[in-house]
Motif scaffolding. Structure first.
Motif, PDB file in Angstrom:
ATOM      1  N   ILE A  13       0.905  -1.038   0.110  1.00  0.00           N
ATOM      2  CA  ILE A  13      -0.040   0.129   0.042  1.00  0.00           C
ATOM      3  C   ILE A  13       0.907   1.210  -0.095  1.00  0.00           C
ATOM      4  O   ILE A  13       0.815   2.294  -0.829  1.00  0.00           O
ATOM      5  N   CYS A  16       3.013   1.564  -3.419  1.00  0.00           N
ATOM      6  CA  CYS A  16       2.052   2.016  -4.478  1.00  0.00           C
ATOM      7  C   CYS A  16       1.601   3.303  -4.379  1.00  0.00           C
ATOM      8  O   CYS A  16       1.355   4.162  -5.367  1.00  0.00           O
ATOM      9  N   THR A  17       1.198   3.759  -3.461  1.00  0.00           N
ATOM     10  CA  THR A  17       0.498   5.139  -2.958  1.00  0.00           C
ATOM     11  C   THR A  17       1.485   6.168  -3.212  1.00  0.00           C
ATOM     12  O   THR A  17       1.393   7.181  -3.854  1.00  0.00           O
ATOM     13  N   LEU A  20       2.487   6.204  -7.196  1.00  0.00           N
ATOM     14  CA  LEU A  20       1.486   6.949  -7.828  1.00  0.00           C
ATOM     15  C   LEU A  20       1.097   8.240  -7.743  1.00  0.00           C
ATOM     16  O   LEU A  20       0.802   9.271  -8.391  1.00  0.00           O
ATOM     17  N   GLY A  34      -3.450  10.366  -6.615  1.00  0.00           N
ATOM     18  CA  GLY A  34      -2.446   9.083  -6.810  1.00  0.00           C
ATOM     19  C   GLY A  34      -2.780   8.003  -5.681  1.00  0.00           C
ATOM     20  O   GLY A  34      -2.680   6.929  -6.100  1.00  0.00           O
ATOM     21  N   ALA A  35      -3.100   8.650  -4.518  1.00  0.00           N
ATOM     22  CA  ALA A  35      -3.348   7.732  -3.382  1.00  0.00           C
ATOM     23  C   ALA A  35      -4.784   6.928  -3.714  1.00  0.00           C
ATOM     24  O   ALA A  35      -4.767   5.966  -3.451  1.00  0.00           O
ATOM     25  N   ALA A  38      -4.151   4.307  -6.390  1.00  0.00           N
ATOM     26  CA  ALA A  38      -3.569   3.164  -5.606  1.00  0.00           C
ATOM     27  C   ALA A  38      -4.464   2.164  -5.017  1.00  0.00           C
ATOM     28  O   ALA A  38      -4.534   0.989  -5.405  1.00  0.00           O
ATOM     29  N   LEU A  42      -5.169  -1.523  -6.196  1.00  0.00           N
ATOM     30  CA  LEU A  42      -4.701  -2.616  -5.584  1.00  0.00           C
ATOM     31  C   LEU A  42      -5.955  -3.563  -5.035  1.00  0.00           C
ATOM     32  O   LEU A  42      -6.073  -4.641  -4.718  1.00  0.00           O
TER      33      LEU A  42
END
Length: 113
Positions: A13, A16-17, A20, A34-35, A38, A42
């Protein structure tokens, strides 16, 4: 290893957060976007890499608070004041139109005998 699987979920998490978030910042969009991307990628709606566990559910509640804090930090007060009247009208219609639509849908969908 099973007892520590939440650490792998948390690492996925966070990575990826962050990735992005930086990617959306590079294309001149807020990192909050971006969050959100993500989470969509996911979660079960996207690639399904992560499933909902009690740990993710509890951390998600904290995440909502952090997300709103980040959105507030990126808000420009001067710009908000300049667009105050238009923003108010849009927000008001954004509440009243769905409310009226829901009322009329419920009113006309009831079986009246």
């Amino acid at each position: 290893m099973n007892g520590y699987s939440y650490l792998l979920d948390l690492a996925i998490i966070l990575l990826c957060t962050k990735f992005l978030g930086l990617l959306t910042k590079r294309v001149q969009m807020p990192q909050v976007v971006g969050a959100l991307l993500a989470g969509l990628l996911l979660g079960p709606a996207g690639l399904g890499i992560l499933s909902e566990t009690s740990f993710i559910h509890e951390v998600a509640e904290i995440g909502v608070i952090v997300l709103m804090f980040c959105a507030g930090m990126e808000t420009d007060i001067k710009e908000l004041k300049a667009s105050g009247k238009a923003s108010f009208v849009i927000a008001l219609l954004g509440v009243l139109v769905p409310l009226a639509g829901g009322y009329f849908c419920a009113f006309f969908s009831t079986d009246r005998k």
